[in-house]
Design a protein around this motif. Structure first.
Motif, PDB file in Angstrom:
ATOM      1  N   TRP A   1      30.251   6.496  14.500  1.00  0.00           N
ATOM      2  CA  TRP A   1      31.640   6.967  14.463  1.00  0.00           C
ATOM      3  C   TRP A   1      32.561   5.886  13.913  1.00  0.00           C
ATOM      4  O   TRP A   1      33.535   6.166  13.211  1.00  0.00           O
ATOM      5  CB  TRP A   1      32.110   7.394  15.851  1.00  0.00           C
ATOM      6  N   GLY A   2      32.242   4.626  14.234  1.00  0.00           N
ATOM      7  CA  GLY A   2      33.047   3.528  13.698  1.00  0.00           C
ATOM      8  C   GLY A   2      32.963   3.455  12.188  1.00  0.00           C
ATOM      9  O   GLY A   2      33.975   3.254  11.502  1.00  0.00           O
ATOM     10  N   ALA A   3      31.749   3.636  11.656  1.00  0.00           N
ATOM     11  CA  ALA A   3      31.564   3.644  10.197  1.00  0.00           C
ATOM     12  C   ALA A   3      32.304   4.825   9.573  1.00  0.00           C
ATOM     13  O   ALA A   3      32.900   4.700   8.496  1.00  0.00           O
ATOM     14  CB  ALA A   3      30.081   3.706   9.857  1.00  0.00           C
ATOM     15  N   LEU A   4      32.286   5.970  10.269  1.00  0.00           N
ATOM     16  CA  LEU A   4      32.985   7.139   9.734  1.00  0.00           C
ATOM     17  C   LEU A   4      34.496   6.920   9.740  1.00  0.00           C
ATOM     18  O   LEU A   4      35.196   7.355   8.817  1.00  0.00           O
ATOM     19  CB  LEU A   4      32.614   8.380  10.543  1.00  0.00           C
ATOM     20  N   ALA A   5      34.998   6.254  10.769  1.00  0.00           N
ATOM     21  CA  ALA A   5      36.425   5.925  10.806  1.00  0.00           C
ATOM     22  C   ALA A   5      36.797   5.011   9.638  1.00  0.00           C
ATOM     23  O   ALA A   5      37.845   5.184   8.999  1.00  0.00           O
ATOM     24  CB  ALA A   5      36.778   5.258  12.132  1.00  0.00           C
ATOM     25  N   LEU A   6      35.928   4.058   9.358  1.00  0.00           N
ATOM     26  CA  LEU A   6      36.172   3.154   8.225  1.00  0.00           C
ATOM     27  C   LEU A   6      36.163   3.922   6.911  1.00  0.00           C
ATOM     28  O   LEU A   6      36.994   3.667   6.022  1.00  0.00           O
ATOM     29  CB  LEU A   6      35.111   2.061   8.203  1.00  0.00           C
TER      30      LEU A   6
ATOM     31  N   ALA B   1      30.692   2.747   3.765  1.00  0.00           N
ATOM     32  CA  ALA B   1      30.948   3.238   5.113  1.00  0.00           C
ATOM     33  C   ALA B   1      30.387   4.647   5.300  1.00  0.00           C
ATOM     34  O   ALA B   1      29.840   4.972   6.360  1.00  0.00           O
ATOM     35  CB  ALA B   1      32.451   3.228   5.392  1.00  0.00           C
ATOM     36  N   ALA B   2      30.515   5.489   4.277  1.00  0.00           N
ATOM     37  CA  ALA B   2      29.969   6.848   4.361  1.00  0.00           C
ATOM     38  C   ALA B   2      28.455   6.807   4.523  1.00  0.00           C
ATOM     39  O   ALA B   2      27.885   7.527   5.354  1.00  0.00           O
ATOM     40  CB  ALA B   2      30.352   7.640   3.120  1.00  0.00           C
ATOM     41  N   LEU B   3      27.793   5.972   3.735  1.00  0.00           N
ATOM     42  CA  LEU B   3      26.336   5.843   3.845  1.00  0.00           C
ATOM     43  C   LEU B   3      25.930   5.357   5.236  1.00  0.00           C
ATOM     44  O   LEU B   3      24.971   5.868   5.828  1.00  0.00           O
ATOM     45  CB  LEU B   3      25.822   4.889   2.778  1.00  0.00           C
ATOM     46  N   ALA B   4      26.656   4.376   5.748  1.00  0.00           N
ATOM     47  CA  ALA B   4      26.340   3.853   7.073  1.00  0.00           C
ATOM     48  C   ALA B   4      26.514   4.926   8.146  1.00  0.00           C
ATOM     49  O   ALA B   4      25.658   5.072   9.038  1.00  0.00           O
ATOM     50  CB  ALA B   4      27.228   2.645   7.382  1.00  0.00           C
ATOM     51  N   ALA B   5      27.594   5.676   8.067  1.00  0.00           N
ATOM     52  CA  ALA B   5      27.847   6.730   9.044  1.00  0.00           C
ATOM     53  C   ALA B   5      26.772   7.812   8.970  1.00  0.00           C
ATOM     54  O   ALA B   5      26.262   8.272  10.005  1.00  0.00           O
ATOM     55  CB  ALA B   5      29.224   7.341   8.810  1.00  0.00           C
TER      56      ALA B   5
END
Length: 234
Positions: A98-103, A152-156
């Motif tokens: 969720w943190g990655a998605l927020a980023l 960030a999208a890839l990480a999320a």
């Protein structure tokens, strides 16, 4: 076990799902280029060139990107707030996702405020000015914010899909997430290779098609996540 709501708040889950779904829709606004007559070749040009300052529908595409970023950011922050007491086990993975998605949401919103001044893949004069460093600083800033958003999208995608599969939750995401992540990685490699070829003066290598596939897959994944969150039962 519900990964999306530690307190069993179904209302919060519905809000998160709605924000994600609307964010996915706004992030897909570029498909309207098919009917708006932008004059840009979707096979060759960057998606972000639709929002360039000198483009006829630039204001619309910048607004849609800003909207998408803020909606996804709101969804991710809401989800983080709901799992703020998590400290171990699968919740750590979910918090990171969720943190990655927020980023991603924040970077996308910032990206919309740093538009290109012109379309380098479509306008040779623009490309020449860009190569000579005669374009506004927003070109460099835009490249940085776009790179951050993609990472960030890839990480999320990876983290939340892994959480869904590892802990047998969010069934739609657990089933389709791995395929979407693999396709997103392939589209990202394609896009990066095409960007390198363009910057080296070797053509565009269907840069626009690769990047559009990349953006489309993120939107599809967001929609799948929205369905997964709203269907999950505590």
């Amino acid at each position: 076990m519900s990964l999306s709501r530690s307190d069993g708040a179904a209302g919060a889950a519905r809000a998160i799902a709605a924000l994600l779904a609307l964010g996915a829709l706004a992030y897909s606004a570029w498909v309207l280029e098919a009917v708006l007559g932008t004059g840009l070749d979707p096979v060759r040009t960057y998606v972000s060139e639709l929002a360039a300052v000198d483009q006829p529908f630039g204001d619309f595409f910048r607004a849609s990107d800003l909207t998408a970023g803020l909606l996804v950011l709101a969804a991710a922050v809401t989800a983080l707030w709901g799992t703020r007491r998590a400290t171990e086990g699968p919740r750590r993975l979910v918090l990171a996702g969720w943190g990655a998605l927020a980023l991603f949401g924040a970077a996308t919103a910032v990206d919309s405020r740093l538009p290109l001044s012109c379309a380098p893949t479509d306008d040779p004069a623009c490309a020449a000015r860009e190569a000579a460093g005669l374009v506004p600083a927003t070109h460099t800033a835009h490249a940085a914010s776009s790179t951050l958003a993609v990472a960030a999208a890839l990480a999320a995608m990876l983290l939340l899909t892994l959480a869904a599969r590892r802990h047998r939750a969010w069934a739609p995401l657990a089933r389709t997430g791995p395929v979407l992540v693999a396709l997103e990685l392939a589209a990202t490699v394609w896009t990066l290779a095409a960007v390198a070829a363009f910057e080296a003066g070797r053509g565009t290598w269907a840069l626009g098609a690769g990047q559009r596939l990349q953006v489309l897959l993120v939107a599809v994944w967001l929609a799948v996540l929205a369905v997964s969150v709203v269907r999950e039962r505590p």
